[in-house]
Design a protein around this motif. Structure first.
Motif, PDB file in Angstrom:
ATOM      1  N   VAL A  59     -47.510 -51.234  11.315  1.00  0.00           N
ATOM      2  CA  VAL A  59     -48.266 -50.102  11.849  1.00  0.00           C
ATOM      3  C   VAL A  59     -49.259 -50.528  12.920  1.00  0.00           C
ATOM      4  O   VAL A  59     -49.357 -49.920  13.995  1.00  0.00           O
ATOM      5  N   GLU A  60     -50.024 -51.583  12.627  1.00  0.00           N
ATOM      6  CA  GLU A  60     -51.108 -51.955  13.539  1.00  0.00           C
ATOM      7  C   GLU A  60     -50.616 -52.463  14.885  1.00  0.00           C
ATOM      8  O   GLU A  60     -51.385 -52.561  15.838  1.00  0.00           O
ATOM      9  N   HIS A  61     -49.326 -52.774  14.992  1.00  0.00           N
ATOM     10  CA  HIS A  61     -48.775 -53.258  16.256  1.00  0.00           C
ATOM     11  C   HIS A  61     -48.104 -52.159  17.066  1.00  0.00           C
ATOM     12  O   HIS A  61     -47.656 -52.396  18.193  1.00  0.00           O
ATOM     13  N   LEU A  62     -48.030 -50.950  16.523  1.00  0.00           N
ATOM     14  CA  LEU A  62     -47.361 -49.861  17.229  1.00  0.00           C
ATOM     15  C   LEU A  62     -48.232 -49.320  18.356  1.00  0.00           C
ATOM     16  O   LEU A  62     -49.462 -49.284  18.264  1.00  0.00           O
ATOM     17  N   GLU A  63     -47.572 -48.888  19.406  1.00  0.00           N
ATOM     18  CA  GLU A  63     -48.279 -48.258  20.516  1.00  0.00           C
ATOM     19  C   GLU A  63     -49.020 -47.021  20.015  1.00  0.00           C
ATOM     20  O   GLU A  63     -48.493 -46.224  19.243  1.00  0.00           O
ATOM     21  N   GLY A  64     -50.251 -46.871  20.451  1.00  0.00           N
ATOM     22  CA  GLY A  64     -51.044 -45.717  20.076  1.00  0.00           C
ATOM     23  C   GLY A  64     -51.955 -45.941  18.892  1.00  0.00           C
ATOM     24  O   GLY A  64     -52.854 -45.131  18.639  1.00  0.00           O
ATOM     25  N   PHE A  65     -51.766 -47.039  18.132  1.00  0.00           N
ATOM     26  CA  PHE A  65     -52.606 -47.270  16.960  1.00  0.00           C
ATOM     27  C   PHE A  65     -54.057 -47.482  17.363  1.00  0.00           C
ATOM     28  O   PHE A  65     -54.959 -46.801  16.869  1.00  0.00           O
ATOM     29  N   ARG A  66     -54.299 -48.417  18.255  1.00  0.00           N
ATOM     30  CA  ARG A  66     -55.679 -48.732  18.652  1.00  0.00           C
ATOM     31  C   ARG A  66     -56.320 -47.578  19.419  1.00  0.00           C
ATOM     32  O   ARG A  66     -57.542 -47.421  19.408  1.00  0.00           O
ATOM     33  N   ASP A  67     -55.510 -46.785  20.083  1.00  0.00           N
ATOM     34  CA  ASP A  67     -56.036 -45.665  20.866  1.00  0.00           C
ATOM     35  C   ASP A  67     -56.287 -44.414  20.020  1.00  0.00           C
ATOM     36  O   ASP A  67     -56.796 -43.407  20.534  1.00  0.00           O
ATOM     37  N   GLY A  68     -55.915 -44.475  18.735  1.00  0.00           N
ATOM     38  CA  GLY A  68     -56.153 -43.332  17.859  1.00  0.00           C
ATOM     39  C   GLY A  68     -55.254 -42.148  18.131  1.00  0.00           C
ATOM     40  O   GLY A  68     -55.643 -40.993  17.913  1.00  0.00           O
ATOM     41  N   ALA A  69     -54.031 -42.411  18.594  1.00  0.00           N
ATOM     42  CA  ALA A  69     -53.116 -41.314  18.911  1.00  0.00           C
ATOM     43  C   ALA A  69     -52.493 -40.696  17.657  1.00  0.00           C
ATOM     44  O   ALA A  69     -51.996 -39.574  17.714  1.00  0.00           O
ATOM     45  N   TRP A  70     -52.539 -41.406  16.550  1.00  0.00           N
ATOM     46  CA  TRP A  70     -51.870 -40.950  15.331  1.00  0.00           C
ATOM     47  C   TRP A  70     -52.423 -41.683  14.120  1.00  0.00           C
ATOM     48  O   TRP A  70     -53.161 -42.657  14.239  1.00  0.00           O
ATOM     49  N   TRP A  71     -52.049 -41.215  12.931  1.00  0.00           N
ATOM     50  CA  TRP A  71     -52.348 -41.900  11.682  1.00  0.00           C
ATOM     51  C   TRP A  71     -51.142 -41.762  10.764  1.00  0.00           C
ATOM     52  O   TRP A  71     -50.272 -40.926  10.974  1.00  0.00           O
ATOM     53  N   VAL A  72     -51.057 -42.616   9.767  1.00  0.00           N
ATOM     54  CA  VAL A  72     -49.933 -42.597   8.827  1.00  0.00           C
ATOM     55  C   VAL A  72     -50.154 -41.509   7.789  1.00  0.00           C
ATOM     56  O   VAL A  72     -51.215 -41.430   7.163  1.00  0.00           O
ATOM     57  N   GLN A  73     -49.127 -40.646   7.624  1.00  0.00           N
ATOM     58  CA  GLN A  73     -49.226 -39.556   6.645  1.00  0.00           C
ATOM     59  C   GLN A  73     -47.832 -39.014   6.370  1.00  0.00           C
ATOM     60  O   GLN A  73     -47.131 -38.582   7.292  1.00  0.00           O
ATOM     61  N   ASP A  74     -47.434 -39.024   5.113  1.00  0.00           N
ATOM     62  CA  ASP A  74     -46.133 -38.484   4.752  1.00  0.00           C
ATOM     63  C   ASP A  74     -46.030 -37.022   5.185  1.00  0.00           C
ATOM     64  O   ASP A  74     -47.017 -36.272   5.154  1.00  0.00           O
ATOM     65  N   LEU A  75     -44.836 -36.615   5.584  1.00  0.00           N
ATOM     66  CA  LEU A  75     -44.633 -35.254   6.073  1.00  0.00           C
ATOM     67  C   LEU A  75     -45.086 -34.220   5.050  1.00  0.00           C
ATOM     68  O   LEU A  75     -45.758 -33.244   5.394  1.00  0.00           O
ATOM     69  N   ALA A  76     -44.729 -34.416   3.778  1.00  0.00           N
ATOM     70  CA  ALA A  76     -45.132 -33.443   2.755  1.00  0.00           C
ATOM     71  C   ALA A  76     -46.645 -33.402   2.604  1.00  0.00           C
ATOM     72  O   ALA A  76     -47.236 -32.333   2.393  1.00  0.00           O
ATOM     73  N   ALA A  77     -47.293 -34.560   2.722  1.00  0.00           N
ATOM     74  CA  ALA A  77     -48.756 -34.610   2.592  1.00  0.00           C
ATOM     75  C   ALA A  77     -49.459 -33.890   3.731  1.00  0.00           C
ATOM     76  O   ALA A  77     -50.627 -33.514   3.597  1.00  0.00           O
ATOM     77  N   SER A  78     -48.762 -33.680   4.843  1.00  0.00           N
ATOM     78  CA  SER A  78     -49.364 -32.978   5.984  1.00  0.00           C
ATOM     79  C   SER A  78     -49.306 -31.463   5.836  1.00  0.00           C
ATOM     80  O   SER A  78     -49.993 -30.742   6.562  1.00  0.00           O
ATOM     81  N   LEU A  79     -48.508 -30.947   4.918  1.00  0.00           N
ATOM     82  CA  LEU A  79     -48.305 -29.505   4.824  1.00  0.00           C
ATOM     83  C   LEU A  79     -49.548 -28.735   4.351  1.00  0.00           C
ATOM     84  O   LEU A  79     -49.822 -27.656   4.886  1.00  0.00           O
ATOM     85  N   PRO A  80     -50.314 -29.219   3.354  1.00  0.00           N
ATOM     86  CA  PRO A  80     -51.463 -28.424   2.894  1.00  0.00           C
ATOM     87  C   PRO A  80     -52.447 -28.076   4.005  1.00  0.00           C
ATOM     88  O   PRO A  80     -52.862 -26.911   4.137  1.00  0.00           O
ATOM     89  N   ALA A  81     -52.848 -29.053   4.822  1.00  0.00           N
ATOM     90  CA  ALA A  81     -53.801 -28.772   5.902  1.00  0.00           C
ATOM     91  C   ALA A  81     -53.180 -27.872   6.964  1.00  0.00           C
ATOM     92  O   ALA A  81     -53.873 -27.031   7.556  1.00  0.00           O
ATOM     93  N   ARG A  82     -51.900 -28.020   7.215  1.00  0.00           N
ATOM     94  CA  ARG A  82     -51.230 -27.168   8.205  1.00  0.00           C
ATOM     95  C   ARG A  82     -51.330 -25.693   7.819  1.00  0.00           C
ATOM     96  O   ARG A  82     -51.385 -24.816   8.683  1.00  0.00           O
ATOM     97  N   LEU A  83     -51.350 -25.414   6.509  1.00  0.00           N
ATOM     98  CA  LEU A  83     -51.343 -24.027   6.049  1.00  0.00           C
ATOM     99  C   LEU A  83     -52.670 -23.316   6.280  1.00  0.00           C
ATOM    100  O   LEU A  83     -52.759 -22.100   6.091  1.00  0.00           O
ATOM    101  N   LEU A  84     -53.700 -24.044   6.702  1.00  0.00           N
ATOM    102  CA  LEU A  84     -54.967 -23.408   7.066  1.00  0.00           C
ATOM    103  C   LEU A  84     -55.032 -23.065   8.550  1.00  0.00           C
ATOM    104  O   LEU A  84     -55.946 -22.361   8.983  1.00  0.00           O
ATOM    105  N   GLY A  85     -54.077 -23.555   9.340  1.00  0.00           N
ATOM    106  CA  GLY A  85     -54.001 -23.198  10.749  1.00  0.00           C
ATOM    107  C   GLY A  85     -55.145 -23.762  11.581  1.00  0.00           C
ATOM    108  O   GLY A  85     -55.810 -24.730  11.209  1.00  0.00           O
ATOM    109  N   ALA A  86     -55.400 -23.119  12.726  1.00  0.00           N
ATOM    110  CA  ALA A  86     -56.447 -23.564  13.643  1.00  0.00           C
ATOM    111  C   ALA A  86     -57.821 -23.154  13.119  1.00  0.00           C
ATOM    112  O   ALA A  86     -57.993 -22.063  12.559  1.00  0.00           O
ATOM    113  N   GLY A  87     -58.817 -24.019  13.343  1.00  0.00           N
ATOM    114  CA  GLY A  87     -60.134 -23.769  12.790  1.00  0.00           C
ATOM    115  C   GLY A  87     -61.061 -22.953  13.660  1.00  0.00           C
ATOM    116  O   GLY A  87     -61.913 -22.220  13.147  1.00  0.00           O
ATOM    117  N   HIS A  88     -60.957 -23.103  14.971  1.00  0.00           N
ATOM    118  CA  HIS A  88     -61.815 -22.379  15.912  1.00  0.00           C
ATOM    119  C   HIS A  88     -63.296 -22.536  15.568  1.00  0.00           C
ATOM    120  O   HIS A  88     -64.078 -21.586  15.666  1.00  0.00           O
TER     121      HIS A  88
END
Length: 409
Positions: A195-224
Motif C-alpha cells: 500500500v505505502e508504495h502505491l501512487e497517491g498514498f503520500r498525496d492522500g488521494a485515497w485510503w484502504v477500505q473494503d467496499l462493503a465497509a464504505s456503504l454505511p457512510a455513503r447512505l448519508l449522502g452529501a453533508g453540505h
C-alpha cells in the motif's frame, strides 16, 4: 536449531494456538508470536500459513483423520503441525521437501515419525482440498441456509479496496493504479499490493477500505456543512468518507491508540474532524446532530475472508455480549438526533442477532435503501436494509459481510 524458515513455521504454530486455545485474534497474537521472526517476508509467511490453516481447518482435519489408524486428539500438537504442513503444500504450493524440513522439527521429542508417515501418505495420494472451505459445525449451524454461499466467498483472501478522496476521479485512479471500480469513489487492486508504495498514498488521494465497509457512510449522502457524529470511529475510514462528502464530523472512539491512527489518516488525506476520546455509554453531546453513523462493535464475522480466526473464536457468548452492547449504543444514539436527522447503524457481522434483530428494535422511522445507492449486483432486502456477505459479487472479488440500516427521527 538453525533451519532456514523454521522460525516462521514455529510462529504460525503459535498464532494458531493463540486463536484456538486463548481466543485471541491473529492481530492480537502477532506481537508475541512473531517476535522472534526476522524479516517482513517470513512474518508474512507465518501469517499466511496460520490464515490458511484457520480457513481450511475442517477440511485439513478430515484429510489427517483419513490417514491415521487411531484419531489424533483435536488439540494434539502433531495434528496442528500436520495442518501447517498440509496447508503449505495444498494452499501455498510449497515443495514437499521444504515442508518436511521445516515441519518435523516442530515435533522434537514428539511423534515425528507419525507426522512424517501421515504427511507422506497424503501427498502420495495426491489429495486436494475442496473448492469451498467446510465451515466449522457451530458456524454452519448459525448461518443455516446462507452458509454454503458465504463459504464460497471464504476460499481466498480478499483483494485490496481503496476509497478515493475525490470520487469524480474514479476512472483516472483506476487507470493509474491498474485497478477496477465497482462504484464511484472505489478502486479495487489485486491482493498483495504494498500500500505505502502505491501512487497517491503520500498525496492522500485515497485510503484502504473494503467496499462493503464504505456503504454505511455513503447512505448519508452529501453533508453540505451539516453536523454528523461518527460513533466508534477509529481507525477512521468512515470519518474520512464523511469529511470528504462535506460533513462537519465529530469522530468519537474510546481507544487512544486507534484514535492516533485516525488523526494520522486525517492528516495524510488532508481532511478535518473533531476527534473525541470517550465512551459512547457515558458521553453526552452538547447539542444534537443532523446525522449519526454508528458502526457498532460486533463479532466481526463478516470479515472472515481476511480474518479467518473469527470462524473459530466466535460463539453464542460473544454474540450475546455484543448484542447487549449494540442495543445500549443504539438507544443512546437515537436520542442525539435533531428532528428530521438520520441514523445509520452498521455491523461487519453475519449474525442476524447483531443485524436484522437489532434493526427491528429501533424506535425511529425506517428510511429504506434503494438499489441505486448500492454497487451493481447488490439489492436491498424487502425491509430496505442492506445485507452483504463474502459470497456476493464473487465474480469480481467479493466483499465483506455487513448489515446496514437507516432511520429518520
Amino acid at each position: 536449531m538453525d533451519i532456514p524458515g523454521l522460525p516462521a513455521r514455529r510462529a504460525a504454530l503459535n498464532l494458531i494456538d493463540a486463536v484456538l486455545r486463548r481466543g485471541e485474534t491473529l492481530d492480537q497474537a502477532g506481537g508475541s508470536a512473531l517476535a522472534r521472526v526476522s524479516g517482513d517476508a517470513d512474518r508474512a509467511l507465518a501469517r499466511a500459513i496460520a490464515g490458511e490453516v484457520l480457513r481450511w481447518r475442517t477440511d485439513l482435519d478430515e484429510l489427517i483423520d483419513s490417514a491415521t489408524r487411531l484419531p489424533l486428539a483435536p488439540d494434539a500438537k502433531a495434528r496442528a503441525v500436520l495442518q501447517i504442513m498440509l496447508a503449505q503444500v495444498l494452499r501455498l504450493e510449497t515443495p514437499a521437501h521444504a515442508v518436511i524440513a521445516t515441519g518435523l522439527p516442530l515435533l522434537m521429542g514428539g511423534p515425528r515419525r507419525l507426522a512424517h508417515g501421515v504427511f507422506s501418505t497424503l501427498t502420495k495420494r495426491e489429495v486436494a482440498l475442496p473448492d469451498v472451505p467446510t465451515l466449522p459445525e457451530d458456524v454452519a449451524g448459525r448461518w443455516g441456509a446462507r452458509g454454503e454461499a458465504i463459504a464460497a466467498g471464504l476460499a481466498e483472501p480478499p483483494p485490496l479496496d481503496l476509497a478515493l478522496r475525490h470520487p469524480e476521479q474514479t476512472a483516472e485512479w483506476a487507470e493509474r493504479l491498474g485497478g477496477t471500480s465497482l462504484m464511484p469513489g472505489h478502486v479495487r487492486l489485486a491482493r498483495g499490493t504494498a500500500v505505502e508504495h502505491l501512487e497517491g498514498f503520500r498525496d492522500g488521494a485515497w485510503w484502504v477500505q473494503d467496499l462493503a465497509a464504505s456503504l454505511p457512510a455513503r447512505l448519508l449522502g452529501a453533508g453540505h456543512g451539516k453536523r454528523v457524529l461518527d460513533l466508534c470511529a477509529a481507525p477512521g475510514g468512515k470519518t474520512l468518507q464523511l469529511a470528504a462528502a462535506g460533513w462537519q464530523v465529530t469522530a468519537l472512539d474510546n481507544s487512544k491508540r486507534r484514535l492516533e491512527r485516525l488523526r494520522d489518516n486525517l492528516k495524510r488525506i488532508g481532511l478535518e474532524a473533531e476527534v473525541v476520546q470517550a465512551d459512547v455509554l457515558t458521553w453526552e453531546p452538547e447539542e444534537r446532530f443532523d446525522a449519526i453513523l454508528l458502526d457498532a462493535p460486533c463479532t466481526a464475522t463478516g470479515t472472515a475472508r481476511r480474518h479467518p480466526d473469527v470462524l473459530h473464536r466466535i460463539g453464542e457468548r460473544q454474540i450475546e455480549e455484543m448484542t447487549a452492547l449494540q442495543e445500549k449504543m443504539l438507544d443512546r444514539a437515537s436520542g442525539w438526533l435533531k428532528p428530521g436527522g438520520q441514523l445509520v447503524y452498521a455491523v461487519c457481522s453475519l449474525e442476524v442477532e447483531e443485524g436484522e434483530d437489532q434493526a427491528d428494535k429501533v424506535a425511529l422511522t425506517p428510511v429504506p435503501v434503494a438499489a441505486s445507492e448500492l454497487p451493481e449486483g447488490l439489492e436491498p432486502s424487502a425491509e430496505g436494509w442492506v445485507r452483504t456477505d463474502p459470497g456476493m459479487l464473487a465474480e469480481v472479488g467479493g466483499l465483506d459481510g455487513f448489515f446496514v440500516g437507516r432511520w429518520q427521527k
